[in-house]
Design an enzyme around this catalytic site. Structure first.
Site, PDB file in Angstrom:
ATOM      1  N   LEU A  37       0.908  -1.231   0.096  1.00  0.00           N
ATOM      2  CA  LEU A  37       0.236   0.031   0.042  1.00  0.00           C
ATOM      3  C   LEU A  37       0.949   1.253  -0.071  1.00  0.00           C
ATOM      4  O   LEU A  37       1.766   1.261   0.856  1.00  0.00           O
ATOM      5  CB  LEU A  37      -1.059   0.144   1.504  1.00  0.00           C
ATOM      6  CG  LEU A  37      -2.306  -0.570   1.176  1.00  0.00           C
ATOM      7  CD1 LEU A  37      -3.002  -0.675   2.340  1.00  0.00           C
ATOM      8  CD2 LEU A  37      -3.155   0.038   0.388  1.00  0.00           C
ATOM      9  N   ASP A  38       0.470   2.262  -0.822  1.00  0.00           N
ATOM     10  CA  ASP A  38       1.255   3.440  -0.736  1.00  0.00           C
ATOM     11  C   ASP A  38       1.259   4.197   0.355  1.00  0.00           C
ATOM     12  O   ASP A  38       0.400   4.211   1.233  1.00  0.00           O
ATOM     13  CB  ASP A  38       0.715   4.447  -2.019  1.00  0.00           C
ATOM     14  CG  ASP A  38       1.105   3.919  -3.267  1.00  0.00           C
ATOM     15  OD1 ASP A  38       2.173   2.900  -3.575  1.00  0.00           O
ATOM     16  OD2 ASP A  38       0.442   4.411  -4.264  1.00  0.00           O
ATOM     17  N   PRO A  39       2.319   4.973   0.681  1.00  0.00           N
ATOM     18  CA  PRO A  39       2.429   5.939   2.111  1.00  0.00           C
ATOM     19  C   PRO A  39       1.271   6.552   2.461  1.00  0.00           C
ATOM     20  O   PRO A  39       0.710   6.501   3.583  1.00  0.00           O
ATOM     21  CB  PRO A  39       3.605   6.509   1.954  1.00  0.00           C
ATOM     22  CG  PRO A  39       4.458   5.928   0.950  1.00  0.00           C
ATOM     23  CD  PRO A  39       3.527   5.256   0.147  1.00  0.00           C
TER      24      PRO A  39
END
Length: 300
Positions: A37-39
């Site tokens: 998951l992206d930050p």
């Protein structure tokens, strides 16, 4: 600890940051996750611990669901609100126009991975190249969007929320960018919540703060999901104590001496193998039609 810990990933944490925290809390060095998951994204991040890490390349259900915010009339280099703006266009799209654009992005679609992504090109991550200002040609990929619905839309702000479920490797921000292109306005993703992954829902997850609290009380292990829960879609094969000992020691099982003797299963059918007496999940087996046996695929 062996099993799956379901974490609701917070913003400003990478998936690997979450792994690092869980390692410290559990004392378990063997840890991994089932999909980055992206930050800036939040939501379901199944963390595999101990023997569960052996399941990483065997997981059946890689489908995911998301709730994604978007805004029309702007485009960025990262395809989301956190990137550098590359164009802005006054947008006056009506809800009906937006609804009419969505069917094109349902079903099997072709997607070009964003430059700001972890995809590798000639041994280099695309995001490393993008940060140097380098753009390279990317091969389109086929992904499947099982559902795509407009949950909210404000014509005044030209922003809204999409709900979708999709196959592994789907870039939600790329879908939003493509929708914006189809409308002639541009569009960016403004938020992303993964609501399900690997069959687990957001309501089953705990936050990192909750994980810390449970660890302090010695109760974190009780929140682990069994490794077997990753394979509930597979047919179950229950075997005797003697067969369980043989299987656990690497031996194949005579299929005619199991409950599957009259099942006529296709070759290479994967099975969830359990000890009938104890209920213990031993691992995954696979049928071999030529030898009429169940061979070991992976022991857990």
């Amino acid at each position: 600890m062996n099993g799956i810990l379901l974490i609701n990933k917070p913003t400003d944490f990478t998936s690997f940051d979450v792994i690092a925290v869980v390692r410290r809390l559990t004392g378990q060095r063997k840890a991994g996750h089932t999909g980055t998951l992206d930050p800036n994204a939040t939501g379901v991040l199944p963390v595999l611990l101990g023997s569960a890490t052996k399941a990483q390349d065997l997981i059946l259900n890689h489908d995911k669901s998301y709730t994604a915010g978007f805004k029309l009339g702007v485009a960025t280099d990262t395809l989301d609100i956190w990137g550098t703006v590359t164009s802005e266009n006054p947008s006056t799209v009506k809800k009906e126009e937006l609804l009419n654009a969505l069917p094109e992005f349902r079903g099997e679609i072709s997607q070009i991975p964003p430059m700001f992504s972890a995809v590798q090109k000639n041994g280099q991550r695309l995001y490393d190249l993008a940060r140097k200002g380098v753009e390279v040609e990317r091969e389109p990929r086929n992904v499947t969007v099982y559902s795509l619905e407009l949950a909210e839309f404000d014509p005044e702000t030209q922003s809204g929320i999409l709900k979708l479920s999709c196959s592994k490797g789907t870039y939600v921000r790329a879908i939003i960018d493509d929708i914006g292109k189809s409308l002639g306005t541009g569009a960016v993703m403004t938020s992303l919540v993964r609501t399900s992954a690997c069959g687990f829902g957001l309501d089953e997850c705990i936050t990192l703060d909750e994980a810390r609290s449970l660890a302090e009380k010695g109760e974190l292990e009780a929140r682990l999901r069994l490794v077997e829960s990753l394979f509930t879609e597979l047919r179950k094969l229950e075997i005797s104590e003697l067969q369980a000992k043989r299987f656990s020691n690497g031996g194949a099982l005579d299929i005619t001496r199991t409950q599957l003797k009259n099942a006529n299963l296709p070759d290479k059918t994967r099975l969830r193998v359990k000890n009938r007496a104890t209920g213990e999940f031993l691992g995954l087996g696979v049928t071999d039609s030529q030898s009429h046996t169940v061979k070991i695929l992976k022991l857990f």
